[in-house]
Design a protein around this motif. Sequence first.
Motif, mmCIF file in Angstrom:
data_model
loop_
_atom_site.group_PDB
_atom_site.id
_atom_site.type_symbol
_atom_site.label_atom_id
_atom_site.label_comp_id
_atom_site.label_asym_id
_atom_site.label_seq_id
_atom_site.Cartn_x
_atom_site.Cartn_y
_atom_site.Cartn_z
ATOM 1 N N PRO A 115 0.646 7.879 -3.695
ATOM 2 C CA PRO A 115 1.282 6.596 -3.241
ATOM 3 C C PRO A 115 2.770 6.749 -3.446
ATOM 4 O O PRO A 115 3.325 7.239 -4.447
ATOM 5 N N GLN A 116 3.312 6.363 -2.307
ATOM 6 C CA GLN A 116 4.856 6.358 -2.519
ATOM 7 C C GLN A 116 5.469 4.770 -2.432
ATOM 8 O O GLN A 116 6.513 4.630 -2.567
ATOM 9 N N GLY A 117 4.555 3.964 -2.097
ATOM 10 C CA GLY A 117 5.082 2.493 -2.409
ATOM 11 C C GLY A 117 4.625 1.712 -0.789
ATOM 12 O O GLY A 117 3.882 2.280 -0.221
ATOM 13 N N PRO A 118 4.604 0.537 -0.862
ATOM 14 C CA PRO A 118 4.267 -0.359 0.042
ATOM 15 C C PRO A 118 5.181 -0.319 1.267
ATOM 16 O O PRO A 118 6.155 -0.325 1.240
ATOM 17 N N PRO A 119 4.371 -0.636 2.631
ATOM 18 C CA PRO A 119 5.118 -0.490 3.573
ATOM 19 C C PRO A 119 5.808 -1.685 3.779
ATOM 20 O O PRO A 119 5.670 -2.777 3.148
ATOM 21 N N ASN A 120 6.891 -1.935 4.610
ATOM 22 C CA ASN A 120 7.663 -2.847 5.019
ATOM 23 C C ASN A 120 7.557 -3.373 6.318
ATOM 24 O O ASN A 120 7.640 -2.794 7.223
ATOM 25 N N PRO B 240 -11.504 -4.885 9.664
ATOM 26 C CA PRO B 240 -10.526 -6.092 9.315
ATOM 27 C C PRO B 240 -9.096 -5.816 10.019
ATOM 28 O O PRO B 240 -8.775 -4.718 10.015
ATOM 29 N N ALA B 241 -8.601 -7.072 10.507
ATOM 30 C CA ALA B 241 -7.243 -7.253 11.108
ATOM 31 C C ALA B 241 -6.240 -6.818 10.221
ATOM 32 O O ALA B 241 -6.469 -7.086 8.823
ATOM 33 N N VAL B 242 -4.903 -6.446 10.293
ATOM 34 C CA VAL B 242 -4.002 -6.362 9.665
ATOM 35 C C VAL B 242 -2.897 -7.418 9.786
ATOM 36 O O VAL B 242 -2.572 -7.743 11.031
ATOM 37 N N LEU B 243 -2.786 -8.244 8.523
ATOM 38 C CA LEU B 243 -1.681 -9.350 8.969
ATOM 39 C C LEU B 243 -0.242 -9.023 8.353
ATOM 40 O O LEU B 243 -0.242 -7.870 7.545
ATOM 41 N N ARG B 244 0.731 -9.798 8.435
ATOM 42 C CA ARG B 244 1.876 -9.509 7.834
ATOM 43 C C ARG B 244 2.052 -9.633 6.521
ATOM 44 O O ARG B 244 2.494 -8.978 5.716
ATOM 45 N N SER B 245 1.029 -10.589 5.845
ATOM 46 C CA SER B 245 0.759 -10.638 4.595
ATOM 47 C C SER B 245 -0.085 -9.403 3.687
ATOM 48 O O SER B 245 -0.266 -9.524 2.665
ATOM 49 N N SER B 246 -0.631 -8.649 4.634
ATOM 50 C CA SER B 246 -1.443 -7.592 4.081
ATOM 51 C C SER B 246 -0.830 -6.569 3.154
ATOM 52 O O SER B 246 0.341 -6.279 3.369
ATOM 53 N N THR B 247 -1.703 -5.948 2.212
ATOM 54 C CA THR B 247 -1.151 -5.050 1.410
ATOM 55 C C THR B 247 -1.630 -3.721 1.562
ATOM 56 O O THR B 247 -2.553 -3.449 1.941
ATOM 57 N N GLY B 248 -0.512 -2.580 1.697
ATOM 58 C CA GLY B 248 -0.763 -1.289 2.109
ATOM 59 C C GLY B 248 -0.067 -0.464 1.113
ATOM 60 O O GLY B 248 0.693 -0.707 0.368
ATOM 61 N N LEU B 249 -0.461 0.897 1.399
ATOM 62 C CA LEU B 249 0.268 1.946 0.706
ATOM 63 C C LEU B 249 0.833 2.963 1.515
ATOM 64 O O LEU B 249 0.142 3.393 2.443
ATOM 65 N N CYS B 250 1.746 3.344 1.444
ATOM 66 C CA CYS B 250 2.489 4.552 2.238
ATOM 67 C C CYS B 250 1.829 5.836 1.345
ATOM 68 O O CYS B 250 2.077 5.887 -0.003
ATOM 69 N N LEU B 251 1.401 6.851 1.981
ATOM 70 C CA LEU B 251 0.912 7.866 1.163
ATOM 71 C C LEU B 251 1.560 9.105 1.836
ATOM 72 O O LEU B 251 1.969 9.258 3.041
ATOM 73 N N ALA B 252 1.828 10.239 0.716
ATOM 74 C CA ALA B 252 2.394 11.464 1.321
ATOM 75 C C ALA B 252 1.167 12.479 1.632
ATOM 76 O O ALA B 252 -0.036 11.978 1.880
ATOM 77 N N ALA B 253 1.473 13.594 1.973
ATOM 78 C CA ALA B 253 0.489 14.422 2.636
ATOM 79 C C ALA B 253 -0.735 14.862 1.579
ATOM 80 O O ALA B 253 -1.834 14.837 1.838
#
Length: 110
Positions: A94-99, A77-90
């Motif tokens: 979960p640390q929050g959504p990317p901008n 799947p392609a990644v869009l500007r409106s896609s939802t993601g999670l920033c992760l620590a090692a």
Amino acid sequence: MSGNLLHVNATVTCPHGARASILPAQTRVVVSGNIASSVADLYTVSGCPFTVANVPHPCVTIRWVAPSTRIRINGSPAVLRSSTGLCLAADQAPQGPPNISVVQQRAVGR
């Protein structure tokens, strides 16, 4: 959910302001002269300043949980500007959504 397609030179940051870099898994699909981004790519975050109780707990990677539902790049799947993601620590916390602040403006998908 529609949005502009991400590419490897898009500006993506973690919620704490550190910049993410994208290592593409493919080089055939191009948008606006840049390699298009998919969930198969490796998204690494470097320089995240986040700490918990005076212990560094930085974001190190991004995982996309809601990418494009219709567009696939080499089967991923392609990644869009409106896609939802999670920033992760090692430790995969979960640390929050990317901008996502800068993307190409020509190709739009769902």
